[in-house]
Enzyme design. Structure first.
Site, PDB file in Angstrom:
ATOM      1  N   HIS A 248       0.831  -1.208   0.000  1.00 54.63           N
ATOM      2  CA  HIS A 248       0.000   0.000   0.000  1.00 54.63           C
ATOM      3  C   HIS A 248       0.864   1.255   0.000  1.00 54.63           C
ATOM      4  O   HIS A 248       0.698   2.143  -0.854  1.00 54.63           O
ATOM      5  CB  HIS A 248      -0.911  -0.029   1.237  1.00 54.63           C
ATOM      6  N   GLU A 249       1.799   1.337   0.940  1.00 56.96           N
ATOM      7  CA  GLU A 249       2.625   2.543   1.054  1.00 56.96           C
ATOM      8  C   GLU A 249       3.566   2.690  -0.143  1.00 56.96           C
ATOM      9  O   GLU A 249       3.856   3.809  -0.581  1.00 56.96           O
ATOM     10  CB  GLU A 249       3.425   2.513   2.360  1.00 56.96           C
ATOM     11  N   HIS A 252       1.765   4.494  -2.837  1.00 59.17           N
ATOM     12  CA  HIS A 252       1.842   5.950  -2.651  1.00 59.17           C
ATOM     13  C   HIS A 252       3.205   6.481  -3.108  1.00 59.17           C
ATOM     14  O   HIS A 252       3.290   7.505  -3.788  1.00 59.17           O
ATOM     15  CB  HIS A 252       1.660   6.303  -1.166  1.00 59.17           C
ATOM     16  N   HIS A 255       3.695   6.407  -6.872  1.00 61.20           N
ATOM     17  CA  HIS A 255       2.868   7.488  -7.427  1.00 61.20           C
ATOM     18  C   HIS A 255       3.612   8.825  -7.299  1.00 61.20           C
ATOM     19  O   HIS A 255       3.732   9.587  -8.273  1.00 61.20           O
ATOM     20  CB  HIS A 255       1.541   7.522  -6.661  1.00 61.20           C
TER      21      HIS A 255
END
Length: 344
Positions: A248-249, A252, A255
């Site tokens: 998940h991180e 980020h 991105h």
């Protein structure tokens, strides 16, 4: 964006007046934060050993995850009894918070506070409405899942405090950090060779602070600056959930990496509207990979339950919050007052 929003920018004097009232408009949130974080106390409940243990914000979810229903119920009642004593104050505070949004939208010549809230990211109102409508049209899926939860927990009546306890016993599988990285590398192959190569450089190039440490913040975060690489803070404890947290991180961070590499500083960020897309895509790819690789029935059931909980918490619950805010703001725009009875 400046030209698009030009009609909502007021004269210099009007903008000055609004700016002077900024702190007052944010007062309800500040007051609630003081009530919620400083003043309110939830009391004590008995743990499994019969010892008194205080109910706090930090402990509440862990109590709700307990297999002992008495603990779940006691914690729930302790927390909400404390809020119920404050319900008139909280209702009044929320009423004025909402009224502040409505007044500001009117001053800036928007048709509604919803339009004003979405305009910064240039999101059409129909996108917001379509989310709520689509969730309503598929609410039967949530009901089916809740019925499965009720059956798996062998309960005649399912309460809110029964929603967090796992319906499949947590798999006692330890996944060391390096193994977790290898799993993610394989799971994210569909993102392409370049993506995986850069991600691996991040894994081994100082992007990640892995383990819990004194004074380190809880949870997990990804941040950084325009001219630094992304930084990730983890508190890794060798669980399956922790592997999903890395994916998940890293979503980020990747991105942010691509945004900053391909855009000038002024466009190097991303809006709140798109912020969770990359992270949840990574989680979905990891979930698909782990389910395909799993040879253990219990582990597969645990993964599926984890995935369904993500849907319940991320899609259904967040949309419920969005619908609630839409209803309350529309009520204030229609001249109603948000009393405790109206809100309940």
């Amino acid at each position: 964006d400046l030209m698009r929003q030009k009609q909502h920018v007021l004269s210099k004097q009007e903008e000055y007046i609004i700016a002077q009232f900024g702190e007052l408009v944010s007062a309800p949130e500040s007051i609630f934060r003081m009530i919620n974080n400083a003043d309110i106390k939830f009391g004590y409940i008995k743990d499994d050993e019969g010892d008194d243990i205080e109910v706090t914000h930090g402990r509440f979810i862990s109590f709700l995850e307990s297999p002992n229903r008495r603990i779940r119920e006691d914690a729930f009642n302790a927390l909400y009894a404390a809020y119920e004593k404050q319900k008139n104050t909280i209702a009044s505070t929320y009423n004025y918070s909402t009224k502040g949004d409505v007044v500001l939208a009117k001053l800036r010549k928007y048709n509604s506070s919803l339009e004003e809230a979405l305009d910064g990211d240039n999101i059409p109102i129909k996108v917001y409405d379509n989310l709520i409508q689509t969730v309503h049209e598929n609410i039967d899926l949530l009901h089916r899942y809740i019925n499965v939860r009720k059956k798996m927990l062998n309960l005649d009546d399912l309460h809110i405090y029964d929603l967090y306890t796992p319906i499949v016993k947590e798999v006692d599988r330890k996944i060391p950090y390096e193994e977790g990285l290898r799993i993610i590398e394989k799971a994210l192959q569909p993102m392409g060779e370049e993506y995986v190569t850069i991600m691996k450089e991040g894994f081994h190039g100082g992007w990640i602070d892995v383990y819990e440490n004194e004074g380190k913040t809880s949870g997990a975060y990804s941040f950084g600056t325009y001219d630094s690489f992304p930084y990730i803070l983890l508190n890794y404890t060798d669980t399956i959930k922790d592997v999903f947290t890395i994916a998940h991180e890293m979503g980020h961070s990747m991105h942010s990496y691509y945004s900053r590499r391909n855009q000038p500083y002024v466009y190097g960020g991303h809006s709140i509207f798109t912020a969770e897309v990359a992270s949840t895509v990574n989680e979905a790819l990891l979930m698909d990979y782990m389910i395909q690789q799993s040879k253990d029935k219990t582990e597969k059931m645990y993964l599926l339950n984890y995935f369904m909980e993500q849907f319940r918490g991320t899609l259904f619950r967040q949309t419920m919050f969005a619908e609630f805010e839409k209803m309350t703001h529309e009520a204030v725009e229609a001249g109603e007052v948000l009393t405790k009875d109206w809100l309940c």
